[in-house]
Design a protein around this motif. Structure first.
Motif, PDB file in Angstrom:
ATOM      1  N   PHE A 100      48.044  48.539  65.382  1.00  0.00           N
ATOM      2  CA  PHE A 100      46.919  48.979  66.222  1.00  0.00           C
ATOM      3  C   PHE A 100      45.781  47.982  66.155  1.00  0.00           C
ATOM      4  O   PHE A 100      45.239  47.564  67.178  1.00  0.00           O
ATOM      5  N   THR A 101      45.411  47.598  64.963  1.00  0.00           N
ATOM      6  CA  THR A 101      44.241  46.738  64.809  1.00  0.00           C
ATOM      7  C   THR A 101      44.518  45.294  65.211  1.00  0.00           C
ATOM      8  O   THR A 101      43.582  44.524  65.441  1.00  0.00           O
ATOM      9  N   THR A 102      45.773  44.912  65.299  1.00  0.00           N
ATOM     10  CA  THR A 102      46.129  43.604  65.835  1.00  0.00           C
ATOM     11  C   THR A 102      46.050  43.586  67.354  1.00  0.00           C
ATOM     12  O   THR A 102      45.697  42.572  67.961  1.00  0.00           O
ATOM     13  N   THR A 103      46.361  44.742  67.966  1.00  0.00           N
ATOM     14  CA  THR A 103      46.457  44.833  69.423  1.00  0.00           C
ATOM     15  C   THR A 103      45.139  45.205  70.079  1.00  0.00           C
ATOM     16  O   THR A 103      44.869  44.831  71.224  1.00  0.00           O
ATOM     17  N   SER A 104      44.298  45.961  69.393  1.00  0.00           N
ATOM     18  CA  SER A 104      43.029  46.414  69.958  1.00  0.00           C
ATOM     19  C   SER A 104      41.891  46.123  68.998  1.00  0.00           C
ATOM     20  O   SER A 104      42.062  46.200  67.778  1.00  0.00           O
ATOM     21  N   THR A 105      40.729  45.828  69.563  1.00  0.00           N
ATOM     22  CA  THR A 105      39.523  45.688  68.744  1.00  0.00           C
ATOM     23  C   THR A 105      38.625  46.914  68.867  1.00  0.00           C
ATOM     24  O   THR A 105      37.486  46.902  68.403  1.00  0.00           O
ATOM     25  N   ARG A 106      39.145  47.971  69.482  1.00  0.00           N
ATOM     26  CA  ARG A 106      38.369  49.210  69.546  1.00  0.00           C
ATOM     27  C   ARG A 106      38.206  49.799  68.141  1.00  0.00           C
ATOM     28  O   ARG A 106      39.059  49.581  67.269  1.00  0.00           O
TER      29      ARG A 106
END
Length: 323
Positions: free
Chosen positions: A188-194
């Motif tokens: 998740f944190t690799t794909t999104s910076t939300r």
């Protein structure tokens, strides 16, 4: 706090998060005061128009309170084929499965409702949440990547100055292997910076003062800490503090202390999660029906009892209900 088409967290959110994790020596500042609570919701989807009307009404109700803060919309379990299984169900459930993309439209409806009904200039961080049940054969990394893309799309489509879109994960040791949950958080944190809120439990973990590092189902303190903080600086923890005896708060003090002493750093707490209204609605909550204020107070007091885990701010309390 506003939604923007990019996937970059708001500066206001980052500033608040920084304040949340400031560690102070005992006695140098007043303990945080209870901020009041927001309402989070389980969001079982039917794939019909009622999903949209229910979400818009829920957002409007939240806006009318005039209260700013985090709300989590819990959409359930990710399954193969890009589908969602409703919250509170097992693999064998006959409940309808709905395309995960449905969560994007539902979140946009919530945001429209909040924006049209809000009072006192209230703002909301709305976090789209799923759990870590690994009972469908979907890999953790695949699931984390897929959900990050859903959150990114929701952030682009639910555009309103009153609402910031985030992700959330209800990560519970009883529901998956630690490797699955670690893979989800990393993907998740690799794909999104939300922003990503960890609405996690600490099943089987020791309380503060114990020398043990073992939690339930093969997890350790390191695993719980990784999913709630360690995987990325964009993660903030809003842990489950359901039990009336305060054990869960003391477990999280132990997890944060482990981080402080072992090097990864303290848990970055953004607040607490309770289930008081959900318990009133459906029952079956013996000794796990803390009010929002009791949950928040237990967590604050457990953290501020020790110099290495002390927090100067704990800005959110949220209580989950069924729609």
């Amino acid at each position: 706090m506003s939604v923007i088409p990019s996937t970059r967290p708001s500066l206001a959110w980052l500033a608040a998060a920084t304040a949340t994790v400031a560690l102070l020596s005992l006695g140098t500042t007043a303990a945080p005061a209870y901020p009041g609570h927001t309402v989070s919701r389980y969001m079982p989807l039917s794939g019909t128009a009622s999903d949209i009307s229910t979400a818009r009404s829920a957002g409007c109700d939240a806006g009318r309170t005039g209260r700013s803060g985090v709300r989590i919309l819990f959409f359930g379990t990710q399954e193969r084929g890009g589908r969602l299984r409703p919250p509170g169900t097992t693999r064998d459930s006959t409940a309808p499965r709905v395309a995960a993309t449905r969560a994007i439209r539902v979140t946009a409806a919530w945001a429209r409702g909040f924006s049209s009904c809000r009072t006192r200039g209230a703002t909301a961080d709305v976090a789209l949440g799923v759990n870590n049940k690994d009972d469908t054969g979907l890999g953790g990394g695949t699931a984390g990547t897929a959900w990050a893309r859903i959150v990114n799309e929701a952030a682009s489509s639910a555009s309103t100055p009153a609402v910031t879109i985030a992700g959330a994960v209800d990560a519970e040791p009883s529901w998956s292997s630690p490797a699955w949950a670690r893979g989800w958080a990393r993907a998740f944190t690799t794909t999104s910076t939300r922003p990503l809120y960890a609405a996690s439990s600490a099943d089987g973990c020791p309380t503060y003062g114990s020398a043990s590092v073992a939690c339930g189902n093969g997890w350790t303190l390191a695993d719980v800490h990784y999913v709630a903080t360690g995987a990325s600086a964009q993660i903030r923890a809003i842990p489950q503090i359901y039990r009336t005896d305060g054990i869960q708060a003391r477990q999280w003090a132990r997890i944060s202390s482990w981080g402080a002493r072992q090097g990864p750093g303290t848990v970055r707490f953004a607040g607490s999660l309770s289930q008081h209204v959900a318990c009133r609605q459906r029952g079956g909550c013996a000794r796990t029906n803390n009010t929002a204020k009791a949950a928040w107070t237990q967590l604050r007091d457990a953290l501020n009892a020790h110099p290495e885990t002390r927090v100067s701010a704990l800005p959110n309390a949220t209580d989950v209900r069924w729609p």
